[in-house]
Scaffold this motif. Structure first.
Motif, PDB file in Angstrom:
ATOM      1  N   UNK A 126      44.737  37.946  38.041  1.00 35.78           N
ATOM      2  CA  UNK A 126      44.236  36.681  38.583  1.00 35.78           C
ATOM      3  C   UNK A 126      42.857  36.888  39.171  1.00 35.78           C
ATOM      4  N   UNK A 127      42.690  36.530  40.434  1.00 39.53           N
ATOM      5  CA  UNK A 127      41.392  36.695  41.092  1.00 39.53           C
ATOM      6  C   UNK A 127      41.304  38.007  41.853  1.00 39.53           C
ATOM      7  N   UNK A 128      42.313  38.863  41.704  1.00 39.33           N
ATOM      8  CA  UNK A 128      42.329  40.139  42.428  1.00 39.33           C
ATOM      9  C   UNK A 128      41.799  41.259  41.555  1.00 39.33           C
ATOM     10  N   UNK A 129      40.831  42.006  42.068  1.00 39.87           N
ATOM     11  CA  UNK A 129      40.260  43.139  41.374  1.00 39.87           C
ATOM     12  C   UNK A 129      40.689  44.415  42.086  1.00 39.87           C
ATOM     13  N   UNK A 130      41.162  45.386  41.311  1.00 41.69           N
ATOM     14  CA  UNK A 130      41.601  46.666  41.880  1.00 41.69           C
ATOM     15  C   UNK A 130      40.545  47.727  41.581  1.00 41.69           C
ATOM     16  N   UNK A 131      39.288  47.419  41.928  1.00 42.17           N
ATOM     17  CA  UNK A 131      38.165  48.242  41.489  1.00 42.17           C
ATOM     18  C   UNK A 131      37.851  49.422  42.406  1.00 42.17           C
ATOM     19  N   UNK A 132      38.587  49.627  43.458  1.00 40.99           N
ATOM     20  CA  UNK A 132      38.335  50.782  44.312  1.00 40.99           C
ATOM     21  C   UNK A 132      39.512  51.737  44.229  1.00 40.99           C
ATOM     22  N   UNK A 133      39.233  53.034  44.290  1.00 40.19           N
ATOM     23  CA  UNK A 133      40.264  54.040  44.049  1.00 40.19           C
ATOM     24  C   UNK A 133      41.465  53.874  44.967  1.00 40.19           C
TER      25      UNK A 133
END
Length: 183
Positions: A126-133
């Motif tokens: 959705x609008x959630x990004x898991x871009x950090x470790x």
């Protein structure tokens, strides 16, 4: 141990994985130009896997394996560049790291090719990004659990341990304020 030990083969780009008519899978790859390892005098190599010299650049090699292969692309390039043929992508007007994101199931499996999973900074829901470790590492156990269940392995005890260590992120309400448009 392994029936046949793993072998480190690089620099290769897998171009095709097909079910073999005789059972198992045929993995077709192309040799890429060899890259000189950067000078890092304080880093000790921990590679203990047997390796072989790279093949001639552009040449094709095919391996047969009785098991479905696990392909790892590392951090070079985007998902679209490295494995775009294995994923469908969002057709939307989002900006930043959510633009053109790979479409995934709730367990980070490709919606285009069953059995292909994505881990790392390109994972979004959705609008959630898991871009950090610290965010995407909490998704590793979700993917591992899905793969194990697909193999018929009971994962309940392992999932409970991961949840206890806050390393099984499958409920996103806790990160709605921190995983949105932060890229």
């Amino acid at each position: 141990g392994f029936s046949s030990p793993p072998e480190l083969l690089a620099p290769l780009r897998v171009v095709r994985v097909e079910k073999s008519q005789t059972g198992g899978f045929d993995v077709t790859a192309e040799w890429k130009p060899a890259k000189e390892a950067p000078h890092a005098p304080l880093r000790m190599s921990v590679t203990t896997a047997p390796s072989q010299q790279p093949g001639v650049e552009g040449s094709i090699v095919v391996w047969h394996t009785p098991q479905a292969p696990i392909l790892c692309t590392g951090f070079e390039g985007s998902v679209a560049a490295a494995a775009g043929h294995l994923f469908a992508f969002a057709d939307d007007d989002k900006d930043g790291c959510l633009h053109g994101a790979p479409l995934l199931t709730e367990e980070d499996e490709s919606t285009a090719v069953p059995g292909v999973f994505l881990v790392g900074p390109a994972v979004s829901h959705g609008s959630l990004s898991f871009c950090f470790v610290y965010k995407f590492r909490q998704r590793f156990a979700v993917v591992a659990g899905a793969i194990c269940r697909g193999l018929g392995i009971d994962t309940r005890a392992s999932v409970a341990e991961c949840r206890k260590a806050n390393m099984f992120l499958d409920e996103f309400s806790c990160c709605e304020d921190t995983c949105g448009d932060v890229c």
